[in-house]
Write a protein that holds these residues in place. Structure first.
Motif, PDB file in Angstrom:
ATOM      1  N   ASP A   1      -8.412  -1.548   4.593  1.00 32.37           N
ATOM      2  CA  ASP A   1      -8.548  -0.687   3.421  1.00 32.37           C
ATOM      3  C   ASP A   1      -9.416   0.524   3.756  1.00 32.37           C
ATOM      4  OD1 ASP A   1      -7.832  -0.150   0.811  1.00 32.37           O
ATOM      5  OD2 ASP A   1      -9.599  -1.127  -0.041  1.00 32.37           O
ATOM      6  N   ILE A   2     -10.452   0.300   4.545  1.00 30.20           N
ATOM      7  CA  ILE A   2     -11.298   1.412   5.001  1.00 30.20           C
ATOM      8  C   ILE A   2     -10.490   2.336   5.912  1.00 30.20           C
ATOM      9  CG2 ILE A   2     -13.305   1.985   6.425  1.00 30.20           C
ATOM     10  CD1 ILE A   2     -14.567  -0.658   5.412  1.00 30.20           C
ATOM     11  N   GLY A   3      -9.671   1.751   6.784  1.00 23.78           N
ATOM     12  CA  GLY A   3      -8.827   2.548   7.651  1.00 23.78           C
ATOM     13  C   GLY A   3      -7.848   3.412   6.882  1.00 23.78           C
ATOM     14  N   LEU A   4      -7.248   2.862   5.835  1.00 24.81           N
ATOM     15  CA  LEU A   4      -6.314   3.630   5.007  1.00 24.81           C
ATOM     16  C   LEU A   4      -7.019   4.782   4.307  1.00 24.81           C
ATOM     17  CD1 LEU A   4      -4.187   0.729   3.489  1.00 24.81           C
ATOM     18  CD2 LEU A   4      -3.382   2.504   5.052  1.00 24.81           C
TER      19      LEU A   4
ATOM     20  N   LYS B   1      -8.005  10.700   4.063  1.00 23.64           N
ATOM     21  CA  LYS B   1      -8.967  11.800   4.218  1.00 23.64           C
ATOM     22  C   LYS B   1      -8.518  12.745   5.317  1.00 23.64           C
ATOM     23  CE  LYS B   1     -13.891  12.685   5.042  1.00 23.64           C
ATOM     24  NZ  LYS B   1     -15.219  12.057   5.294  1.00 23.64           N
ATOM     25  N   ALA B   2      -8.025  12.200   6.406  1.00 24.00           N
ATOM     26  CA  ALA B   2      -7.583  13.034   7.537  1.00 24.00           C
ATOM     27  C   ALA B   2      -6.394  13.896   7.144  1.00 24.00           C
ATOM     28  CB  ALA B   2      -7.216  12.145   8.724  1.00 24.00           C
TER      29      ALA B   2
ATOM     30  N   THR C   1       0.088  12.234  10.839  1.00 21.72           N
ATOM     31  CA  THR C   1      -0.090  12.967  12.083  1.00 21.72           C
ATOM     32  C   THR C   1      -0.791  12.072  13.100  1.00 21.72           C
ATOM     33  OG1 THR C   1      -2.270  13.781  11.402  1.00 21.72           O
ATOM     34  CG2 THR C   1      -0.359  15.133  10.805  1.00 21.72           C
ATOM     35  N   THR C   2      -0.773  12.522  14.345  1.00 20.22           N
ATOM     36  CA  THR C   2      -1.498  11.790  15.375  1.00 20.22           C
ATOM     37  C   THR C   2      -2.971  11.683  15.014  1.00 20.22           C
ATOM     38  OG1 THR C   2       0.027  12.489  17.107  1.00 20.22           O
ATOM     39  CG2 THR C   2      -2.164  11.787  17.811  1.00 20.22           C
ATOM     40  N   GLU C   3      -3.531  12.777  14.495  1.00 21.37           N
ATOM     41  CA  GLU C   3      -4.951  12.789  14.134  1.00 21.37           C
ATOM     42  C   GLU C   3      -5.239  11.787  13.018  1.00 21.37           C
ATOM     43  OE1 GLU C   3      -3.010  15.447  14.495  1.00 21.37           O
ATOM     44  OE2 GLU C   3      -3.859  16.110  16.414  1.00 21.37           O
ATOM     45  N   ALA C   4      -4.336  11.673  12.046  1.00 19.75           N
ATOM     46  CA  ALA C   4      -4.536  10.723  10.957  1.00 19.75           C
ATOM     47  C   ALA C   4      -4.441   9.292  11.465  1.00 19.75           C
ATOM     48  CB  ALA C   4      -3.499  10.965   9.857  1.00 19.75           C
ATOM     49  N   GLY C   5      -3.512   9.059  12.382  1.00 20.27           N
ATOM     50  CA  GLY C   5      -3.403   7.732  12.972  1.00 20.27           C
ATOM     51  C   GLY C   5      -4.661   7.335  13.711  1.00 20.27           C
ATOM     52  N   ARG C   6      -5.214   8.276  14.474  1.00 21.29           N
ATOM     53  CA  ARG C   6      -6.439   7.990  15.206  1.00 21.29           C
ATOM     54  C   ARG C   6      -7.612   7.802  14.258  1.00 21.29           C
ATOM     55  NH1 ARG C   6      -5.478  12.443  20.064  1.00 21.29           N
ATOM     56  NH2 ARG C   6      -3.948  11.180  21.242  1.00 21.29           N
TER      57      ARG C   6
ATOM     58  N   GLN D   1       0.839  -1.210   0.000  1.00 20.08           N
ATOM     59  CA  GLN D   1       0.000   0.000   0.000  1.00 20.08           C
ATOM     60  C   GLN D   1       0.873   1.258   0.000  1.00 20.08           C
ATOM     61  OE1 GLN D   1      -3.174  -0.846  -0.580  1.00 20.08           O
ATOM     62  NE2 GLN D   1      -2.171  -2.857  -0.460  1.00 20.08           N
ATOM     63  N   PRO D   2       0.514   2.244  -0.801  1.00 21.88           N
ATOM     64  CA  PRO D   2       1.369   3.435  -0.951  1.00 21.88           C
ATOM     65  C   PRO D   2       1.517   4.266   0.318  1.00 21.88           C
ATOM     66  CG  PRO D   2      -0.747   3.731  -2.066  1.00 21.88           C
ATOM     67  CD  PRO D   2      -0.662   2.287  -1.692  1.00 21.88           C
ATOM     68  N   GLU D   3       0.568   4.158   1.260  1.00 16.45           N
ATOM     69  CA  GLU D   3       0.645   4.943   2.483  1.00 16.45           C
ATOM     70  C   GLU D   3       1.613   4.363   3.502  1.00 16.45           C
ATOM     71  OE1 GLU D   3      -3.231   5.223   0.462  1.00 16.45           O
ATOM     72  OE2 GLU D   3      -2.150   3.521   1.351  1.00 16.45           O
ATOM     73  N   VAL D   4       2.070   3.130   3.266  1.00 18.40           N
ATOM     74  CA  VAL D   4       2.879   2.393   4.236  1.00 18.40           C
ATOM     75  C   VAL D   4       4.362   2.496   3.887  1.00 18.40           C
ATOM     76  CG1 VAL D   4       3.375   0.112   5.201  1.00 18.40           C
ATOM     77  CG2 VAL D   4       0.999   0.814   4.787  1.00 18.40           C
ATOM     78  N   ALA D   5       5.161   2.945   4.849  1.00 24.46           N
ATOM     79  CA  ALA D   5       6.603   3.000   4.630  1.00 24.46           C
ATOM     80  C   ALA D   5       7.241   1.636   4.854  1.00 24.46           C
ATOM     81  CB  ALA D   5       7.236   4.030   5.576  1.00 24.46           C
ATOM     82  N   ARG D   6       6.788   0.918   5.910  1.00 25.67           N
ATOM     83  CA  ARG D   6       7.409  -0.365   6.237  1.00 25.67           C
ATOM     84  C   ARG D   6       6.488  -1.148   7.161  1.00 25.67           C
ATOM     85  NH1 ARG D   6      12.470  -1.382   9.884  1.00 25.67           N
ATOM     86  NH2 ARG D   6      11.892   0.681  10.655  1.00 25.67           N
TER      87      ARG D   6
END
Length: 391
Positions: free
Chosen positions: A379-382, A387-388, A314-319, A275-280
């Motif tokens: 996938d929904i979480g990503l 969006k965040a 960000t913390t907000e995106a993680g949450r 997934q493109p959002e994941v570094a590792r």
């Protein structure tokens, strides 16, 4: 005759013959006072426990089963996984001694070392999470009493060469203690690889149902065993018969649960790594993980706990990621039948050498749900993460 596997032995311990008619599972005996027929029998331990602190049938059978799983001469059970770590440290360390541990060690273990032990004259040295066995061995000095090994490390899953580190410690007369909760005594067996004391949180995989707290300690060293036994006796720790019974029941199915959950975790971590959002993805069974070679050499299986290093965020995106999940529970611990997720970036602040992360750190435990459903949930979480970040 072929030596039975762990899967067979954990069940055969319940069905072995020569013990008379009995239930498959031992009875739950709730007792503090144990009665004797005569005064001269009251301290005769050959007749059974003389007081409830010694443990009744379920506790004794659980200890026997755990010792067999670990390949140990003896094992002990204590009220939590943290207690399993602290008891050996209390048993062996004295004022003026030094303990060496990873900078990435389990947070409560680090707190105990930094707060309790240092206040009582025991110094602590934390080595880099990615250090080699040779580098850690080079830190051992004249006052070093024990090396606390945790592999994979909490949160970032850094692997240590436990056999090499245990051998180096032994060569210098230093005790090795390994927190093997991730390996659960099944995927990895520390005592067979030269570690002096193996500990694990029975709370996690061994019990398997997120309904009790317990730890286990195992060793083949008689002198260390006496020190551990005496420490438990002196601090007065006891595991309830109900918890011992539940843990024993869970232990019987450990190999099947752990194998299935690891299979799902590998499928899910492979997907996440694309997934493109994941570094590792921090998971030693993955060929891309820095600790994969050590895992492949020493481990016969895996846990289903892994870390997820995001690209920035960000913390907000993680949450937002976690809040969007419906199949992953939001809660601490792991090893049960249910999938869990936590946000862990803030934990990096406790390290002396901060982990080099590309972004937010999340942690996931994969349960026994269908991995395809869990992937759809992630996938929904990503999508919520993306969006965040745009908000």
């Amino acid at each position: 005759m072929k030596t039975p596997s762990d899967r067979t032995r954990l069940i055969a311990g319940a069905t072995q013959r020569g013990r008379g008619r009995r239930p498959v599972n031992p009875p739950v005996e709730r007792a503090s006072t144990m009665l004797s027929d005569r005064a001269d029998q009251m301290r005769d331990e050959s007749l059974g426990p003389v007081y409830g602190l010694a443990g009744t049938t379920a506790a004794r059978e659980l200890r026997t089963a755990l010792a067999g799983l670990e390949g140990a001469a003896e094992s002990w059970i204590v009220p939590s996984g943290l207690a399993a770590v602290t008891v050996p440290l209390l048993a062996v360390a004295r004022p003026g001694d030094e303990i060496i541990a990873s900078d990435a060690v389990y947070g409560p273990s680090r707190r105990f070392l930094s707060r309790w032990m240092t206040a009582r004259g025991v110094s602590v040295r934390f080595h880099a999470a990615e250090a080699s066995a040779e580098e850690v061995a080079g830190l051992i000095g004249e006052t070093t009493r024990a090396v606390l090994i945790e592999s994979p490390a909490s949160l970032t899953m850094d692997m240590l060469d436990a056999p090499a580190l245990a051998a180096a410690a032994r060569a210098k007369g230093v005790i090795s203690i390994m927190d093997n909760t991730w390996g659960a005594g099944l995927a990895f067996k520390p005592l067979r690889h030269g570690v002096d004391i193996s500990v694990q949180a029975v709370t996690k995989y061994a019990a398997g149902h997120s309904d009790l707290l317990m730890g286990a300690i195992a060793t083949n060293d008689a002198a260390l065993g006496r020190a551990i036994d005496g420490t438990i006796e002196d601090v007065g720790w006891h595991v309830s018969p109900d918890d011992a019974w539940l843990a024993l029941r869970g232990l019987r199915t450990l190999p099947l649960r752990m194998t299935e959950q690891a299979r799902s975790a590998l499928e899910i971590t492979t997907w996440l790594g694309q997934q493109p959002e994941v570094a590792r993805v921090l998971y030693p069974p993955l060929p891309s993980d820095p600790g994969h070679a050590l895992w492949a050499r020493d481990y016969s299986g895996a846990a289903s706990l892994f870390g997820l290093e995001m690209k920035g965020g960000t913390t907000e995106a993680g949450r937002a990621f976690l809040d969007a999940l419906s199949l992953f529970g939001l809660g601490y611990s792991w090893g049960g039948y249910e999938s869990l997720a936590t946000h862990e970036t803030h934990q990096m602040a406790y390290r002396q050498s901060p982990a080099r992360l590309a972004g937010e750190l999340l942690r996931f435990h994969v349960g026994l749900e269908d991995p395809a459903d869990l992937i759809a949930d992630l996938d929904i979480g990503l999508a919520a993460w993306r969006k965040a970040l745009k908000a």
